[in-house]
Design an enzyme around this catalytic site. Structure first.
Site, PDB file in Angstrom:
ATOM      1  N   GLU A  26      24.406  13.830  18.574  1.00 38.82           N
ATOM      2  CA  GLU A  26      24.733  15.116  19.190  1.00 38.82           C
ATOM      3  C   GLU A  26      23.637  15.714  20.051  1.00 38.82           C
ATOM      4  OE1 GLU A  26      23.570  14.464  16.064  1.00 38.82           O
ATOM      5  OE2 GLU A  26      24.695  15.910  14.869  1.00 38.82           O
ATOM      6  N   ASP A  99      25.001  14.366  12.658  1.00 38.14           N
ATOM      7  CA  ASP A  99      24.341  14.811  11.419  1.00 38.14           C
ATOM      8  C   ASP A  99      25.240  14.637  10.199  1.00 38.14           C
ATOM      9  OD1 ASP A  99      22.088  15.454  12.828  1.00 38.14           O
ATOM     10  OD2 ASP A  99      22.585  17.575  13.040  1.00 38.14           O
ATOM     11  N   ASP A 101      25.885  16.687   7.667  1.00 40.91           N
ATOM     12  CA  ASP A 101      26.550  17.826   7.029  1.00 40.91           C
ATOM     13  C   ASP A 101      27.964  17.998   7.580  1.00 40.91           C
ATOM     14  OD1 ASP A 101      26.055  18.780   9.546  1.00 40.91           O
ATOM     15  OD2 ASP A 101      24.750  20.412   8.923  1.00 40.91           O
ATOM     16  N   GLU A 103      29.225  20.157   9.648  1.00 46.15           N
ATOM     17  CA  GLU A 103      29.273  20.373  11.099  1.00 46.15           C
ATOM     18  C   GLU A 103      29.138  19.041  11.831  1.00 46.15           C
ATOM     19  OE1 GLU A 103      30.190  23.304  13.723  1.00 46.15           O
ATOM     20  OE2 GLU A 103      29.711  23.676  11.617  1.00 46.15           O
ATOM     21  N   TYR A 300      16.369  15.818   7.331  1.00 46.41           N
ATOM     22  CA  TYR A 300      17.335  16.766   7.884  1.00 46.41           C
ATOM     23  C   TYR A 300      17.070  18.175   7.376  1.00 46.41           C
ATOM     24  CZ  TYR A 300      21.798  18.485   9.639  1.00 46.41           C
ATOM     25  OH  TYR A 300      22.764  19.172  10.330  1.00 46.41           O
ATOM     26  N   ARG A 302      18.939  21.047   7.434  1.00 44.19           N
ATOM     27  CA  ARG A 302      19.967  21.947   6.881  1.00 44.19           C
ATOM     28  C   ARG A 302      20.423  21.391   5.542  1.00 44.19           C
ATOM     29  NH1 ARG A 302      20.759  23.428  12.361  1.00 44.19           N
ATOM     30  NH2 ARG A 302      21.794  21.501  13.004  1.00 44.19           N
ATOM     31  N   HIS A 345      22.359  15.691  -0.391  1.00 43.25           N
ATOM     32  CA  HIS A 345      21.270  15.671   0.583  1.00 43.25           C
ATOM     33  C   HIS A 345      19.928  15.656  -0.138  1.00 43.25           C
ATOM     34  CE1 HIS A 345      24.054  17.874   3.651  1.00 43.25           C
ATOM     35  NE2 HIS A 345      24.408  16.620   3.429  1.00 43.25           N
TER      36      HIS A 345
END
Length: 790
Positions: A26, A99, A101, A103, A300, A302, A345
């Site tokens: 992204e 990513d 997550d 999103e 990562y 988040r 995570h």
């Protein structure tokens, strides 16, 4: 590489046709890092975030068809989508590497749908760190798109669109045009409004804190009375007793103590610590962390997990042993306390524990070092201390003095890092430190004792870091939403960061020394604040209106329950459309009922009577913001008078006297160059007017105290800036100007602005060339855009 590939596509398409694998991420920075790890059979391209979203026009959700979203490719992504489609058709396998997550999963799904990919040719890969090992492992272990994670993201996006779309028009009609509301943002504003009211209601009470300096055989002891005293009379009485008392050591206690390291960072704790230690805003922390992640320096960013992988634990142990010695290493697995923690995570940690620092720009260096220290410290041994408490007797019961001290026996993780306690709002004690060796029964000489007047403190206003902590405690929002939430409530002008200079406060200190008891009056600045979050007047009025009419939406527990529902959807325990159905029915009924039956909200507050006209004066929210109104046409048949509030004033606490002063504007200061010089307050704040020229008055200056000289000076500064902005004008047509702007030189004709071609020299352009430039491009008007009707 990214730009080379794009160039190659147009110049020599056969180069790309040879590639068997297309990897889509992204962000360009992430693409640049990953492409270095993959061979010539792989092309890595960026989607630049989401390629499609809910259509901008209308609700874009079919409520009758099980909340079916209507997605559209963003205008600025059409070219990217077209390019990715061509590359996807030429590739054997498409790897969606966004990513890990929700999103990121949704971005991959939107790419899959938009690019019309085939399941057999498409693989989904994730990694929580951008290293060669992690990327290679991901390629070896692909999976399919996780539709449950996608549905959780869709549920959040659709629910937030519904709330904003239906709630905002209610605010336009009942409060003020152009307002907007959001599900999580409105709850965050409520927290800040309620904290402000707690502060307003707080009554500070005075008390006396007593300290003593005692001389022992081996040195000075700083001690503090075991309890606070209610007033000056009690303090005087105690010092009078101390003046004639014989003090001795009643008890000595020595206890070993352990200080343990903090867990590695989650998104929330990183935002909090970066705020306190580095002075970063929440959004800046996330922006810098994103760059560190994309460059392969950290995992990562988040996440709400404090877990570290076994690989990370082993790497940390090796690094600690090498740098500090084997006795400093203590591998520790931390467990996540948050019930709503997303997916499996890892915590935020460095990808290479042997690198205490990186060669990068300053903000990235500072944040990386913070993450490295916290990560490495979490795997180090606890600090060992010895704590000593000395009880000093000599006063009547229940009073005694107490001295505390500690000695660091083994520093452990403190060699690297000490976490900040956000909740520590206590005054620093001067009595803690190293203590001399004393024996029970030893007589002590009182050298001096002070009883200092102190005051109870109101709750602290939130800073961004403490607001994030509160949202997390309440279960509101998730790692990906904290920063956008805090940015949004400030952009919407519901909350602002204020700097308060504070005020001078006098206090009393009683000092007992060899010469007796002396009373000294001292002063200190209290209430000084910087970067604290305060609600604006419109923030208070909107919050009160929403709490009154949409109690459920603004309820903390309900908002946390909605977040928990998203977690259930992600875990496959709840169907996303069922969740939306249960929410929408009651919510829509409340919207309709509020539109029909609720009163307008203005935050109106009665100030008293205008002494000149005898008419009623009120403070309220008007169409253009907080204002004062004199009179009411319905009540007395006369047109009301209005005045805007100054930047540092609020309708909630402005006094009648302060309000009356606002009607002294516009104020005529005198003449300059045969023009009247005026000071006034307009829609955009206070300003100076000289003839037809206007210039803003700086925020920190009071328009009521601006002198003629200062007004002329401000006008001269504005004129000088305007003159510097002019590159060239034309006598034949004065409306045509070449100007320097914020983003470089541009052409202005009347009120319309035009871009200049890249390589042109504005100083050399002729009038004819300017007109030709204007004729060959669309107009960018300097006028305000008309408000689009909904």
């Amino acid at each position: 590489m990214f730009f080379y590939v794009l160039f190659s596509f147009y110049i020599c398409p056969q180069i790309l046709l040879m590639a068997k694998n297309l990897v889509i991420v992204e962000s360009p920075a992430k693409a640049k890092t990953i492409e270095g790890y993959l061979g010539k059979d792989f092309i890595v391209k960026s989607s630049y975030g989401h390629v499609r979203d809910l259509a901008k026009k209308g609700l874009a959700i079919d409520l009758e068809a099980a909340f079916t979203p209507q997605y559209e490719v963003s205008a600025d992504k059409k070219q990217i989508v077209a390019e990715l489609k061509k590359l996807a058709k030429a590739a054997d396998t498409i790897w969606l590497a966004t990513d890990e997550d929700r999103e990121g999963e949704a971005i991959s799904w939107h790419l899959y749908e938009t690019l019309e990919l085939q399941k057999k040719d498409t693989k989904r890969i994730t990694f929580n760190e951008i290293t060669k090992t992690a990327v290679t492992r991901a390629i070896e272990n692909p999976r399919q798109i996780n539709q449950e994670l996608v549905d959780a993201q869709q549920a959040r996006r659709v629910l937030d669109r519904i709330v904003g779309f239906e709630l905002s028009p209610v605010l336009w009609k009942k409060v003020r045009p152009s307002l907007s509301a959001g599900r999580v943002q409105s709850v965050a504003v409520r927290l800040i409004v309620e904290r402000e009211r707690e502060i307003d209601k707080f009554n500070s009470e005075g008390f006396y804190r007593v300290q003593g300096q005692f001389m022992s055989r081996n040195g000075l002891i700083m001690a503090e009375l075991n309890q606070q005293l209610a007033d000056k009379i009690a303090a005087q009485k105690l010092l009078a007793e101390a003046q004639n008392a014989t003090f001795s050591v009643e008890d000595v206690q020595q206890k070993p103590a352990t200080k343990n390291p903090a867990a590695p960072f989650t998104t929330s704790t990183l935002q909090q610590e970066a705020s306190l230690k580095l002075g970063f805003s929440v959004s800046k922390t996330m922006s810098v962390a994103q760059r560190l992640y994309e460059a392969g320096h950290i995992t990562y960013m988040r996440t709400d997990s404090v877990n570290l992988s076994q690989t990370a634990l082993d790497a940390a142990k090796i690094a600690i042993t090498s740098m500090y010695g084997e006795n400093y290493a203590k591998p520790t697995k931390y467990s996540t306390k948050s019930a709503g923690a997303q997916e499996a995570h890892e915590a935020i940690r460095p990808t290479d524990f042997t690198k205490p620092s990186i060669n990068s720009e300053r903000d990235e260096q500072r944040l990386y070092e913070l993450i490295w220290k916290r990560g490495i410290a979490s795997q180090m041994a606890a600090a060992q201390l010895e704590r000593t408490t000395i009880k000093i007797g000599g006063l009547s019961q229940p009073f005694y003095f107490q001295a505390k001290g500690e000695v660091l026996i083994f520093d452990g993780f403190l060699k690297v890092y000490l976490a900040t306690d956000l909740d520590d709002d206590t005054e620093e004690s001067e009595t803690e430190g190293l203590l001399p060796k004393v024996a029970v029964g030893e007589t002590l000489q009182l050298e001096q004792s002070t009883a200092t007047e102190r005051f109870s403190r109101p709750p602290s206003r939130y800073v961004e870091a403490t607001l994030v902590k509160k949202l997390e405690e309440l279960g509101i929002g998730r790692p990906s939403t904290y920063a956008p939430t805090i940015s949004t409530i400030q952009k919407r002008n519901y909350v602002e960061k204020q700097e308060r200079e504070g005020s001078l406060r006098k206090y009393v200190q009683l000092v007992l020394s060899q010469s007796g008891i002396q009373e000294i009056e001292k002063s200190e600045t209290t209430g000084k604040e910087k970067n604290k979050l305060s609600p604006t007047d419109i923030g208070v009025v909107v919050t009160d209106f929403l709490v009154e009419n949409f109690e459920q939406i603004l309820d903390y527990q309900f908002t946390a329950k909605v977040e928990a529902s998203f977690d259930e959807i992600a875990n496959g325990q709840l169907k996303w459309t069922d969740m939306l159905q249960s929410f929408y029915g009651p919510f829509h009924s409340t919207v309709e009922n509020t539109l029909e039956h609720s009163e307008r909200a203005t935050g109106e507050r009665d100030l008293g009577i205008d002494p000149k006209s005898g008419r009623k004066m009120i403070a309220r929210i008007g169409r253009f913001g907080p204002m004062i109104q004199i009179g009411d046409e319905k009540a007395d048949g006369l047109k009301p008078q209005f005045a805007s509030l100054q930047a540092n004033q609020s309708i909630n606490n402005i006094t009648l006297e302060e309000a009356l002063k606002l009607f002294e504007l516009p104020k005529i200061l005198g003449d300059y160059e045969n023009e009247l010089v005026k000071v006034n307050i307009g829609r955009f704040g206070p300003y100076v007017q000289i003839g037809k020229r206007f210039c803003s008055i700086p925020k920190e200056e009071d328009p009521m105290s601006i002198s003629l000289e200062r007004a002329i000076e401000l006008d001269a500064i504005k004129r000088d800036e305007a003159a510097k902005a002019i590159i060239q004008t034309f006598d034949e047509n004065p409306e045509v100007q070449l100007l320097n702007g914020r983003y470089g030189a541009y052409l202005k004709i009347g009120k319309d602005n035009f871009k200049l071609p890249k390589d042109c020299q504005p100083e050399t352009l002729s009038l004819a060339e300017c007109m030709e430039i204007a004729a060959n491009q669309p107009v960018k008007s300097a006028k305000k855009r008309p408000i689009r009707k909904k």
